[in-house]
Scaffold this motif. Sequence first.
Motif, PDB file in Angstrom:
ATOM      1  N   UNK A   1      -9.129   2.460  -3.513  1.00 32.57           N
ATOM      2  CA  UNK A   1      -8.711   1.731  -4.701  1.00 32.57           C
ATOM      3  C   UNK A   1      -7.991   2.680  -5.642  1.00 32.57           C
ATOM      4  N   UNK A   2      -6.834   2.276  -6.109  1.00 31.17           N
ATOM      5  CA  UNK A   2      -6.078   3.125  -7.011  1.00 31.17           C
ATOM      6  C   UNK A   2      -6.697   3.104  -8.395  1.00 31.17           C
ATOM      7  N   UNK A   3      -6.468   4.182  -9.128  1.00 32.38           N
ATOM      8  CA  UNK A   3      -7.048   4.290 -10.463  1.00 32.38           C
ATOM      9  C   UNK A   3      -6.680   3.126 -11.365  1.00 32.38           C
ATOM     10  N   UNK A   4      -5.393   2.694 -11.434  1.00 33.23           N
ATOM     11  CA  UNK A   4      -5.060   1.608 -12.353  1.00 33.23           C
ATOM     12  C   UNK A   4      -5.802   0.324 -12.055  1.00 33.23           C
ATOM     13  N   UNK A   5      -6.126   0.076 -10.758  1.00 31.08           N
ATOM     14  CA  UNK A   5      -6.798  -1.173 -10.410  1.00 31.08           C
ATOM     15  C   UNK A   5      -8.231  -1.227 -10.897  1.00 31.08           C
ATOM     16  N   UNK A 396     -17.698   8.989  10.450  1.00 30.22           N
ATOM     17  CA  UNK A 396     -16.466   8.967  11.235  1.00 30.22           C
ATOM     18  C   UNK A 396     -15.666   7.702  10.954  1.00 30.22           C
ATOM     19  N   UNK A 397     -16.347   6.560  10.961  1.00 25.71           N
ATOM     20  CA  UNK A 397     -15.643   5.293  10.756  1.00 25.71           C
ATOM     21  C   UNK A 397     -15.015   5.205   9.375  1.00 25.71           C
ATOM     22  N   UNK A 398     -15.766   5.592   8.355  1.00 27.79           N
ATOM     23  CA  UNK A 398     -15.245   5.467   6.999  1.00 27.79           C
ATOM     24  C   UNK A 398     -14.181   6.522   6.703  1.00 27.79           C
ATOM     25  N   UNK A 399     -14.310   7.702   7.290  1.00 27.49           N
ATOM     26  CA  UNK A 399     -13.282   8.727   7.110  1.00 27.49           C
ATOM     27  C   UNK A 399     -11.975   8.303   7.763  1.00 27.49           C
ATOM     28  N   UNK A 400     -12.067   7.723   8.955  1.00 24.14           N
ATOM     29  CA  UNK A 400     -10.867   7.215   9.621  1.00 24.14           C
ATOM     30  C   UNK A 400     -10.208   6.109   8.796  1.00 24.14           C
ATOM     31  N   UNK A 401     -11.030   5.254   8.205  1.00 21.60           N
ATOM     32  CA  UNK A 401     -10.487   4.187   7.372  1.00 21.60           C
ATOM     33  C   UNK A 401      -9.744   4.747   6.165  1.00 21.60           C
ATOM     34  N   UNK A 402     -10.329   5.776   5.525  1.00 20.34           N
ATOM     35  CA  UNK A 402      -9.669   6.386   4.380  1.00 20.34           C
ATOM     36  C   UNK A 402      -8.353   7.044   4.774  1.00 20.34           C
ATOM     37  N   UNK A 403      -8.326   7.682   5.950  1.00 20.81           N
ATOM     38  CA  UNK A 403      -7.094   8.303   6.415  1.00 20.81           C
ATOM     39  C   UNK A 403      -6.029   7.267   6.727  1.00 20.81           C
ATOM     40  N   UNK A 404      -6.433   6.161   7.348  1.00 17.29           N
ATOM     41  CA  UNK A 404      -5.480   5.096   7.637  1.00 17.29           C
ATOM     42  C   UNK A 404      -4.949   4.465   6.364  1.00 17.29           C
ATOM     43  N   UNK A 405      -5.808   4.287   5.398  1.00 18.21           N
ATOM     44  CA  UNK A 405      -5.367   3.715   4.131  1.00 18.21           C
ATOM     45  C   UNK A 405      -4.412   4.657   3.414  1.00 18.21           C
ATOM     46  N   UNK A 406      -4.717   5.945   3.486  1.00 10.37           N
ATOM     47  CA  UNK A 406      -3.829   6.937   2.874  1.00 10.37           C
ATOM     48  C   UNK A 406      -2.470   6.957   3.557  1.00 10.37           C
ATOM     49  N   UNK A 407      -2.473   6.873   4.896  1.00  8.53           N
ATOM     50  CA  UNK A 407      -1.232   6.879   5.634  1.00  8.53           C
ATOM     51  C   UNK A 407      -0.401   5.639   5.340  1.00  8.53           C
ATOM     52  N   UNK A 408      -1.070   4.500   5.253  1.00 11.67           N
ATOM     53  CA  UNK A 408      -0.346   3.261   4.920  1.00 11.67           C
ATOM     54  C   UNK A 408       0.244   3.330   3.511  1.00 11.67           C
ATOM     55  N   UNK A 409      -0.483   3.975   2.602  1.00  8.73           N
ATOM     56  CA  UNK A 409       0.025   4.110   1.227  1.00  8.73           C
ATOM     57  C   UNK A 409       1.267   4.995   1.182  1.00  8.73           C
ATOM     58  N   UNK A 410       1.257   6.080   1.992  1.00  4.74           N
ATOM     59  CA  UNK A 410       2.409   6.988   2.036  1.00  4.74           C
ATOM     60  C   UNK A 410       3.613   6.288   2.636  1.00  4.74           C
ATOM     61  N   UNK A 411       3.393   5.517   3.708  1.00  3.32           N
ATOM     62  CA  UNK A 411       4.499   4.813   4.345  1.00  3.32           C
ATOM     63  C   UNK A 411       5.091   3.750   3.433  1.00  3.32           C
ATOM     64  N   UNK A 412       4.229   3.107   2.633  1.00  2.00           N
ATOM     65  CA  UNK A 412       4.723   2.065   1.738  1.00  2.00           C
ATOM     66  C   UNK A 412       5.590   2.615   0.627  1.00  2.00           C
ATOM     67  N   UNK A 413       5.409   3.908   0.306  1.00  2.00           N
ATOM     68  CA  UNK A 413       6.206   4.527  -0.731  1.00  2.00           C
ATOM     69  C   UNK A 413       7.571   4.970  -0.195  1.00  2.00           C
TER      70      UNK A 413
END
Length: 413
Positions: A1-5, A396-413
């Motif tokens: 979740x981003x800070x502004x949200x 492992x599961x939650x770390x992978x999720x955070x990495x995927x979310x981070x990667x999706x955020x970078x690609x969206x930018x």
Amino acid sequence: MAWPNIFQRGTLFSRFSHHHVVVFLLTFFSYSLLHASRKTFSNVKVSISKQWTPSAFNKSVRLPVEIWNSNHLFPSAEEATLFLGTLDTIFLFSYAVGLFISGIVGDRLNLRWVLSFGMCSSALVYAFLVTAAVQFAGGIVIFFGLLVSPEEIGLPGIEAEEHFEEDSHRPLINGADNEDEYEPNYSIQEGSAVTQVKAISFYQACCLPGVIPYSLAYACLKLVNYSFFFWLPFYLSNNFGWKEAEADKLSIWYDVGGIIGGTLQGFISDILQKRAPVLALSLLLAVGSLVGYSRSPNDKSINALLMAVTGFFIGGPSNMISSAISADLGRQELIQGSSEALATVTGIVDGTGSIGAAVGQYLVSLIQDNLGWMWVFYFFILMTSCTILFISPLIVRETCYLMQRRQAHVLSE
């Protein structure tokens, strides 16, 4: 979740009223009293041990030596220490049974009644007059002052706001493999409304995702945390020769570290929307803090600092599992946020933790008498490592999720 949200349009804080503040203060007040009633026994262990042993093992004899030695309970300080560990074990086994039962009862009866009865009845059977009297008075205050639901003062119920601000109030634990899709198991959908079912059974609560791993992990972690809680003043007096009053005051720094650790780590996990990675990092650092504290010099200031750091990395995760994570487990999407599972799940996690802590208290006294305090710390390091092991699939599961979310955020930018 981003800070502004998190703070968007002030929605996070605009929903809190003075009723929320009162409930928070009363529950915090009640837990403080219960904690104080348990802490008292650990603070007087040194005096109890001295009074139970012959004059050759202590310098606190006030009666004639012949009378004192003819009435002592144990022939040596080692046997007295083992019995103190046995008392802790009996207490924590009883505590575990009470947690399992109170969790089930708490989902079926008014929580104000359960908490008030627990405080008053506990006060009636404790051995220390001042803490017992204050705790009994606190139980009366809870009975007349605590609100357990908005309906009691004519406000809309929790169900009416179930889907409001969905993103900011989404439970942080979800048993589905795809976290964007889930199938409710214990709720009934009728149009846009959610009809709450009766409290789920003990077996159903155990089968909820994450309950068993976190329960086993908490059994190991609570063993370490409660060993500090019950034995720290005794260790300081026994290992460094400090006066009992000084040891009692110094042991508070462990609790201070745990309070700060639990608050800060809980805040970070709220931002990340994941608990396990934060716990894993804290527990890894806890291993290092245990090594450091086991080698603390005979200096009160350094000892207090190392103690606070150890409390931060051990007490912090322990507080998170027993509170925030237990609440997440009891409100996860598979049961559609039904409050009828919250107390049962909390009782399972905390009760299992208490069983581990109960076994640990006797082991601590046994290890200390036969091998010394350093091996007690080795035992703590082993149990902390087992805590990480039990929640490793979640990490492992939650770390992978955070990495995927981070990667999706970078690609969206």
